[in-house]
Write an enzyme that holds these catalytic residues in place. Structure first.
Site, PDB file in Angstrom:
ATOM      1  N   ASP A  88      -0.894 -21.049   8.080  1.00 57.17           N
ATOM      2  CA  ASP A  88      -0.668 -22.443   7.725  1.00 57.17           C
ATOM      3  C   ASP A  88      -2.018 -23.154   7.683  1.00 57.17           C
ATOM      4  OD1 ASP A  88       1.912 -24.706   8.933  1.00 57.17           O
ATOM      5  OD2 ASP A  88       0.321 -25.001   7.468  1.00 57.17           O
ATOM      6  N   ASP A 113       0.363 -24.425   0.985  1.00 54.25           N
ATOM      7  CA  ASP A 113      -0.511 -24.255   2.152  1.00 54.25           C
ATOM      8  C   ASP A 113       0.018 -23.305   3.220  1.00 54.25           C
ATOM      9  OD1 ASP A 113       1.472 -25.996   3.217  1.00 54.25           O
ATOM     10  OD2 ASP A 113       0.041 -26.530   4.784  1.00 54.25           O
ATOM     11  N   GLU A 114       1.116 -22.649   2.995  1.00 54.85           N
ATOM     12  CA  GLU A 114       1.557 -21.706   4.016  1.00 54.85           C
ATOM     13  C   GLU A 114       2.254 -20.490   3.429  1.00 54.85           C
ATOM     14  OE1 GLU A 114       5.359 -22.609   6.312  1.00 54.85           O
ATOM     15  OE2 GLU A 114       4.570 -24.609   5.932  1.00 54.85           O
TER      16      GLU A 114
END
Length: 521
Positions: free
Chosen positions: A5, A96-97
DNA sequence: GCGGATCAC
DNA sequence: TATGGTGATCCGC
């Protein structure tokens, strides 16, 4: 399983690109909604999902930056490039993860050479000049959504063998450095006179492997990531949050470690347990994951089978042990919030626009669908959806609008004064347009659809059909009146009238078929 | 299949 | 002054 993350992703990108933001409380988003905030702003209670104007009240000095998605997409690509070297089947949950399965990588790693675990690095410092030769300057191409990095940097960071060989490259940089001035004319910072790079060797175990991956992400993006390592995705997701920012946490694949970790964990930490579920469970004195097991009797009584199994899995720390690739898309939608709207024509116009957008999106994705859902949110924030499944797959905005219009009309007719703040149109029951055979679009589709309609109608009384047709005729008349009343929407209503006519002919045919069937009987 | 709700990001 | 947009899933009809 590993969950990675990026730390305060959007905010971090903006801070990276504008150093003046680094010392400030800042958030990315708009006045109505913030996507993320930096840690300074978080100290004031400014959180993602919070309206900007409320955040401003909490923190007077808050700087709000409008999001730049092309940047985030570009950075995400860089991150994914790193991911792919550890698990080519990684699965992104957002920009983003993502989840990675390190199993194969760890097998490889056990037999790897030191050199293969050595990451070349450019050490950066605020005091040093990076605006020329050594600078991985970020150049965004807004059209492509891609990021270009100067070749020099590419050479340095993507060649693991750099330090194993007699490296002329290093010598060149050193040599050229000697001819440089002490300070840069542009940024007035000190210029490197020696090669500004080094290398870091990482160890054999998974903690080291994940550190290495995070280091590579940082080298390539100048942004930090946090990671969680655990025997399954459910746990790894929770772990990635434990040592945020710029940290990692591991739950060992042993029964003890898993139980120790899960027992005292607040249920809200589990992905899938939201605000409502938390409140409901807290009403049964369930706050920690171990409570789920303690209260399993009551839980089983009040829960569905699916929910109960889900709860039990959580309480035992059981989750998926593989990364599942994203299946086929099941729906596609467009929705928009606007200032209070009461005017009907304006509503129909908005609806048309949304259908137009949706049609375009469907076409771009080579998709067609047959279930159209209209969503409205009233000024009191209550949400209502209305859906209708049509006979044939389509991506044509006029056909979408034809149905959406009907659904909207029903809503408008059913309420005295409709005050809207949002409208949305969704298409589901999707298929790839290439898979649609001509059969499905012409006579066969038409006939099967008609059979269905006849079957449905014959279940009703025949005079209801006539009433229905009369009602439709009245509807058409209403629309005609509206068309006369509204000049700028003339074309739109003309289209509606057109399509309605087709539908009416359709109905007439059904009557004929219906009569034939009843005659036979 | 439909509509309301919940959830993640 | 003012509270987002997209997609998925589940539940109860």
């Amino acid at each position: 399983m590993v969950h990675v993350d990026m730390d305060m992703f959007y905010a971090a990108v903006e801070m990276r690109d504008d150093p003046s933001l680094r010392e400030k409380a800042m958030a990315v988003g708009g006045n109505s909604m913030l996507s993320t905030s930096n840690y300074i702003a978080r100290r004031f209670g400014v959180r993602a999902g919070m309206p900007g104007f409320i955040a401003k009240k909490l923190c007077q000095d808050l700087t709000i930056i409008r999001p730049h998605f092309f940047k985030y997409k570009a950075v995400s690509k860089q991150v994914q490039k790193v991911f792919a070297t550890y698990d080519p089947n990684f699965s992104m949950m957002s920009l983003d993860e993502g989840y990675l399965d390190f199993t194969s990588h760890m097998q490889w790693r056990r037999e790897s050479e030191d050199s293969e675990r050595t990451v070349p690095v450019v050490w950066r410092s605020e005091e040093m000049c990076f605006c020329e030769k050594y600078c991985p300057k970020y150049v965004y191409d807004e059209n492509q959504g891609q990021e270009e990095i100067p070749e020099k940097n590419e050479d340095i960071s993507s060649s693991p063998d750099l330090f194993d060989e007699d490296d002329s490259n290093e010598e060149n940089i050193k040599a050229s450095g000697e001819n440089l001035p002490d300070f840069c004319e542009n940024c007035e910072k000190r210029i490197f006179k020696t090669a500004p790079f080094d290398a870091v060797l990482f160890g054999l175990d998974i903690n080291e492997a994940v550190k290495e991956m995070r280091f590579r992400i940082e080298q390539s993006t100048h942004l930090t990531a946090s990671a969680g390592i655990a025997p399954n995705t459910l746990l790894s997701k929770v772990c990635s949050d434990m040592n945020k920012p710029n940290g990692q946490y591991r739950v060992l694949p042993t029964r003890e470690d898993v139980i120790n970790f899960i027992d005292e964990l607040p249920i809200r930490k589990i992905s899938g347990i939201g605000k409502v579920c938390e409140k409901m469970l807290s009403g049964m004195e369930i706050k920690y994951c171990q409570d789920l097991f303690k209260k399993r009797g009551e839980l089983q009584l009040i829960s569905s089978d699916i929910s109960f199994r889900y709860y039990m899995k959580i309480s035992l720390g059981i989750g998926s042990t593989f990364v599942s690739s994203h299946g086929e898309r099941k729906s596609m939608s467009v929705e928009r919030t606007f200032r209070e709207m009461t005017d009907r024509d304006e509503m129909y116009k908005k609806c048309l626009d949304l259908c137009n957008e949706l049609g375009g999106d469907l076409k771009r994705h080579n998709l067609v669908g047959k279930t159209i859902t209209l969503k409205i949110k009233k000024s009191d924030f209550s949400v209502k959806t209305k859906a209708q499944t049509i006979a044939n797959f389509t991506d044509d905005y006029e056909l979408i609008f034809k149905t959406a219009y009907d659904l909207l009309e029903t809503e408008i007719m059913n309420s005295k004064l409709l005050k809207l703040r949002l409208m949305g149109v969704r298409m589901s029951t999707l298929q790839e347009s290439s898979k649609i055979t001509s059969k499905q679009n012409d006579i066969k589709g038409f006939l099967t659809n008609m059979k269905k309609k006849v079957a449905k109608r014959s279940a009703e009384k025949p005079d209801l059909i006539k009433k229905g047709l009369k009602r439709d005729a009245e509807k058409r008349e209403t629309i005609n009146i509206k068309r006369r009343a509204s000049n700028n929407l003339k074309d739109m209503f003309a289209k509606i009238k057109e399509t309605r006519k087709v539908e009416a002919d359709d109905e007439d045919d059904i009557i004929v078929v219906y009569e034939k069937i009843t005659d036979k009987k």
